[in-house]
Design a protein around this motif. Sequence first.
Motif, short mmCIF file in Angstrom:
data_model
loop_
_atom_site.label_atom_id
_atom_site.label_comp_id
_atom_site.label_asym_id
_atom_site.label_seq_id
_atom_site.Cartn_x
_atom_site.Cartn_y
_atom_site.Cartn_z
N VAL A 154 0.83 -1.21 0.00
CA VAL A 154 0.00 0.00 0.00
C VAL A 154 0.87 1.25 0.00
CG1 VAL A 154 -1.68 1.33 1.34
CG2 VAL A 154 -1.98 -1.13 1.05
N LEU A 155 1.95 1.26 0.77
CA LEU A 155 2.88 2.39 0.74
C LEU A 155 3.38 2.65 -0.67
CD1 LEU A 155 5.05 1.91 3.97
CD2 LEU A 155 3.80 3.98 3.36
N ASP A 156 3.73 1.58 -1.36
CA ASP A 156 4.24 1.71 -2.71
C ASP A 156 3.16 2.23 -3.67
OD1 ASP A 156 6.28 1.42 -4.70
OD2 ASP A 156 5.30 -0.43 -5.37
N GLU A 157 1.94 1.74 -3.52
CA GLU A 157 0.86 2.17 -4.40
C GLU A 157 0.47 3.62 -4.14
OE1 GLU A 157 -1.81 -1.42 -5.87
OE2 GLU A 157 -1.81 -1.31 -3.68
N VAL A 158 0.46 4.03 -2.87
CA VAL A 158 0.17 5.43 -2.55
C VAL A 158 1.26 6.32 -3.13
CG1 VAL A 158 0.04 7.11 -0.67
CG2 VAL A 158 -1.21 4.94 -0.50
N LYS A 159 2.50 5.88 -3.03
CA LYS A 159 3.61 6.63 -3.64
C LYS A 159 3.37 6.87 -5.12
CE LYS A 159 6.68 4.35 -5.40
NZ LYS A 159 6.91 3.75 -6.75
N ASN A 160 2.79 5.90 -5.80
CA ASN A 160 2.56 6.02 -7.24
C ASN A 160 1.57 7.12 -7.60
OD1 ASN A 160 4.35 3.97 -7.88
ND2 ASN A 160 2.79 2.37 -7.88
N LEU A 161 0.78 7.58 -6.64
CA LEU A 161 -0.14 8.68 -6.92
C LEU A 161 0.62 9.95 -7.31
CD1 LEU A 161 -2.80 8.28 -4.08
CD2 LEU A 161 -2.99 7.56 -6.47
N THR A 162 1.86 10.08 -6.84
CA THR A 162 2.64 11.27 -7.18
C THR A 162 3.08 11.26 -8.65
OG1 THR A 162 4.74 10.26 -6.47
CG2 THR A 162 3.50 11.51 -4.82
#
Length: 283
Positions: A154-162
């Motif tokens: 989830v941390l990685d996927e949230v990062k991808n929002l940037t």
Amino acid sequence: MSYLDYWKFKEKPFEEINDTHFFFESDDHREAFDRMRYVVNDRNMNMGLLTGEIGSGKTLTKSVLTGSLNRSQFEIIDFENSNYEFVDILYDILQRVTFRDSRIDLMNNEIMPQRGDKYALMQAFRKKMEILYYEEKRHLVLIFDEAQQMSDLVLDEVKNLTNVSSKIENFLTIFFVGQPELREKVRRLKQVDQRIFLRFHLNNLDYHNTVNYINHRIRIAGCVDKPIFTTLGLELIFRSTDGIPREINRLCKLALNYGFAHELSEISKEDIQVIIDDIQENS
């Protein structure tokens, strides 16, 4: 008569609530606030990280930040807990983003994608970000409290929002706020770690800041006549709480009630020790 009347308070000084007007600017808390605000105002720093021990004042610092941001420039979405799947986070963001111009909301009143349809959710997210940026000239700020609860995925996927951005400026800034173990979790995820532009760790208060913290809250609550705690009493409060604001609040609140019940004119080291012994005996 209540203990408020007895100590001449206008409000309770040591409640464990997220009340920003009690915010105490220790050196660490002020720097944390300044760094977070700097990241937001730059708009091109991707992500920030704020960590600290339980009860160190992370959530209050975050709340002071959000309260300081101009809503005509920023859309702020704050997650008080972060133990969710990515699609749930994304779905919630889409529901919570609002446009200041109600006509835009009416023009873009499309049916929300299904919660489990990640592709459709991402397309809807990109569209909302483009409207927010190009039509309203506003920047999205996402804040995830208790972020140590987030899985690596989830941390990685949230990062991808940037990755959703214009050619010259990011559409959003993300903050992860959490306990010290979050630093190690992020450090392990190189792809996330590299996106974090600024980070800060809130340390516990030292003795000087502990005394100032207690006096600050007493003053804000309306008692300005005379000191309530003796110098030795303050020293024991510091040693027994390790300078953790939440622990200071708990001990001071108990001490004020104890002083009221025993009609004390001031609270001494011996009084504080009685309270500490009682806590330890009943814990």
